[in-house]
Motif scaffolding. Sequence first.
Motif, PDB file in Angstrom:
ATOM      1  N   LEU A 191       0.824  -1.209   0.000  1.00 51.98           N
ATOM      2  CA  LEU A 191       0.000   0.000   0.000  1.00 51.98           C
ATOM      3  C   LEU A 191       0.862   1.264   0.000  1.00 51.98           C
ATOM      4  O   LEU A 191       0.501   2.274  -0.618  1.00 51.98           O
ATOM      5  CB  LEU A 191      -0.922   0.012   1.212  1.00 51.98           C
ATOM      6  CG  LEU A 191      -2.142  -0.912   1.168  1.00 51.98           C
ATOM      7  CD1 LEU A 191      -2.924  -0.803   2.467  1.00 51.98           C
ATOM      8  CD2 LEU A 191      -3.047  -0.570  -0.002  1.00 51.98           C
ATOM      9  N   ALA A 192       2.000   1.214   0.678  1.00 46.50           N
ATOM     10  CA  ALA A 192       2.911   2.361   0.685  1.00 46.50           C
ATOM     11  C   ALA A 192       3.631   2.508  -0.652  1.00 46.50           C
ATOM     12  O   ALA A 192       4.186   3.573  -0.947  1.00 46.50           O
ATOM     13  CB  ALA A 192       3.928   2.208   1.811  1.00 46.50           C
ATOM     14  N   GLU A 193       3.619   1.424  -1.435  1.00 50.30           N
ATOM     15  CA  GLU A 193       4.290   1.395  -2.745  1.00 50.30           C
ATOM     16  C   GLU A 193       5.756   1.792  -2.614  1.00 50.30           C
ATOM     17  O   GLU A 193       6.305   2.549  -3.421  1.00 50.30           O
ATOM     18  CB  GLU A 193       3.571   2.298  -3.761  1.00 50.30           C
ATOM     19  CG  GLU A 193       2.151   1.847  -4.054  1.00 50.30           C
ATOM     20  CD  GLU A 193       1.476   2.686  -5.129  1.00 50.30           C
ATOM     21  OE1 GLU A 193       1.659   3.918  -5.107  1.00 50.30           O
ATOM     22  OE2 GLU A 193       0.798   2.093  -5.982  1.00 50.30           O
ATOM     23  N   ALA A 194       6.380   1.246  -1.567  1.00 51.37           N
ATOM     24  CA  ALA A 194       7.769   1.570  -1.304  1.00 51.37           C
ATOM     25  C   ALA A 194       8.389   0.498  -0.421  1.00 51.37           C
ATOM     26  O   ALA A 194       7.736   0.016   0.515  1.00 51.37           O
ATOM     27  CB  ALA A 194       7.884   2.932  -0.612  1.00 51.37           C
ATOM     28  N   PRO A 195       9.619   0.117  -0.694  1.00 52.35           N
ATOM     29  CA  PRO A 195      10.304  -0.796   0.232  1.00 52.35           C
ATOM     30  C   PRO A 195      10.518  -0.115   1.573  1.00 52.35           C
ATOM     31  O   PRO A 195      10.694   1.110   1.651  1.00 52.35           O
ATOM     32  CB  PRO A 195      11.635  -1.083  -0.469  1.00 52.35           C
ATOM     33  CG  PRO A 195      11.848   0.077  -1.386  1.00 52.35           C
ATOM     34  CD  PRO A 195      10.493   0.526  -1.816  1.00 52.35           C
ATOM     35  N   LEU A 196      10.492  -0.913   2.626  1.00 53.17           N
ATOM     36  CA  LEU A 196      10.625  -0.385   3.982  1.00 53.17           C
ATOM     37  C   LEU A 196      11.873  -0.946   4.663  1.00 53.17           C
ATOM     38  O   LEU A 196      12.108  -2.158   4.628  1.00 53.17           O
ATOM     39  CB  LEU A 196       9.391  -0.732   4.828  1.00 53.17           C
ATOM     40  CG  LEU A 196       8.048  -0.207   4.333  1.00 53.17           C
ATOM     41  CD1 LEU A 196       6.935  -0.629   5.295  1.00 53.17           C
ATOM     42  CD2 LEU A 196       8.063   1.314   4.166  1.00 53.17           C
ATOM     43  N   ALA A 197      12.652  -0.061   5.260  1.00 50.68           N
ATOM     44  CA  ALA A 197      13.722  -0.489   6.155  1.00 50.68           C
ATOM     45  C   ALA A 197      13.093  -0.735   7.513  1.00 50.68           C
ATOM     46  O   ALA A 197      12.279   0.061   7.977  1.00 50.68           O
ATOM     47  CB  ALA A 197      14.797   0.592   6.250  1.00 50.68           C
ATOM     48  N   ALA A 198      13.455  -1.840   8.136  1.00 46.28           N
ATOM     49  CA  ALA A 198      12.772  -2.165   9.396  1.00 46.28           C
ATOM     50  C   ALA A 198      13.624  -3.076  10.267  1.00 46.28           C
ATOM     51  O   ALA A 198      13.603  -4.294  10.097  1.00 46.28           O
ATOM     52  CB  ALA A 198      11.417  -2.808   9.125  1.00 46.28           C
ATOM     53  N   PRO A 199      14.357  -2.508  11.229  1.00 46.22           N
ATOM     54  CA  PRO A 199      14.925  -3.336  12.295  1.00 46.22           C
ATOM     55  C   PRO A 199      13.841  -3.652  13.315  1.00 46.22           C
ATOM     56  O   PRO A 199      12.684  -3.236  13.145  1.00 46.22           O
ATOM     57  CB  PRO A 199      15.999  -2.421  12.891  1.00 46.22           C
ATOM     58  CG  PRO A 199      15.409  -1.048  12.712  1.00 46.22           C
ATOM     59  CD  PRO A 199      14.648  -1.090  11.403  1.00 46.22           C
ATOM     60  N   SER A 200      14.178  -4.367  14.362  1.00 49.32           N
ATOM     61  CA  SER A 200      13.189  -4.667  15.397  1.00 49.32           C
ATOM     62  C   SER A 200      12.751  -3.385  16.100  1.00 49.32           C
ATOM     63  O   SER A 200      13.523  -2.436  16.251  1.00 49.32           O
ATOM     64  CB  SER A 200      13.765  -5.662  16.415  1.00 49.32           C
ATOM     65  OG  SER A 200      14.984  -5.180  16.949  1.00 49.32           O
ATOM     66  N   ALA A 201      11.489  -3.364  16.537  1.00 52.59           N
ATOM     67  CA  ALA A 201      10.879  -2.149  17.102  1.00 52.59           C
ATOM     68  C   ALA A 201      11.137  -2.067  18.602  1.00 52.59           C
ATOM     69  O   ALA A 201      10.220  -2.191  19.420  1.00 52.59           O
ATOM     70  CB  ALA A 201       9.382  -2.124  16.803  1.00 52.59           C
TER      71      ALA A 201
END
Length: 402
Positions: A157-167
């Motif tokens: 839905l964001a139409e973008a790759p996401l960087a995501a370490p643990s929260a």
Amino acid sequence: MSSSLSTQVLKCDPTAISFDDDRPRITSKHTLASLRVASRHLHDLHPVAFPTETVYGLAGLALNPDAVARIFSTKGRPADNPLIVHVSSQSMLHSLLPPDFTIPPSYQTLINAFWPGPLTLLFPTNPSIIPSIITANHPTVAVRMPSHPVARALIALAEAPLAAPSANSSGKPSPTRAEHVFRDLNAKIGLILDGGPCDVGLESTVLDGLHPDGNIRILRPGGITVEQIEVALKLAPSGHSTPRVLVHHRDFVDDTIEQAPTTPGMKYRHYSPAVPVTLLRATSHPPTGVNPISPSTLLASLKSSTVTNPPPKVGLLAPSESVLAKTLLEDPVIQWHRYTLGSLSELTVIAQRLFDGLLTLEQEGVDLILIEEVPEENEGLAIMNRVKKAASETCWIVPSSL
């Protein structure tokens, strides 16, 4: 980021999300609305906590250096600790890669077998697209496609790759429930998507198959086991030799990547709660020069060294069939807080419960956490990787005394 930030928690129903040609179909209006709010947060360059099948992640737009910088500042994460980029489709993966790069047959085999899922692959980075803050200035970038419906739908839905370490705050145990994130990052982030508890409970397996020898190097064990990877490679169509699967520290040592890691979870102490953690080893052989102790000696040490008012409060993480745990729990002086990890016959359950156990015992206010080892095979390899990093001390127990 302002300490007065109000943190909103929005529920998402993973069962209301399905995929058709990489596009999400969302049957719940509430879940769709929550995902749209999260997408707006991301495009406004605010980090968003969201569920994946491994652990909860703290997401930002991977191709925007300012968005990524906010991930680092929110977590207090060292700048030389690279991030994993999450994609929702193979076409999104290809959009990130150098135009002259051809995916190796071994990679395509593993993608076909385990994507979407808890497997991260190292690729050559395209510096014209991938910000250097993502890679910590390395020539490679780590990429995976999560299988959690909420995670994959948010990326799409964001139409973008996401960087995501643990929260979580850097160095703490990774969160596997939305409430773990809220306790840690409340007032530091604006939004948490609550998609329920994580199924895997440990971070993804990270591997590097870019070396000239073609072998697969496991840099961080995780949600896909070494044994599963070996089986998938052996079952691949003939025409290519089957690469070997090598595990860092077990099968090879690379001092360079330990000092300047190409992937998360390698250089720094991780997964540690606010109280000390001691690893109890009662089944493996101690190294030369180390003398194991009896359970009674361990108990005496606990009662004499705990600095708080007696009796000491000790958390115990152990398999359900643990003989050592049964022996220790018979001591009437110590205030025991037991968290049963599950049976050794179901290592996937132990993996799923590990971080929740550390965080639960920390929340209960124990003075110390003891955690018993499990065999380092199948999911046990990843479990022990996390436990060794969490523990500040290792205690070897005499097996014959149990």
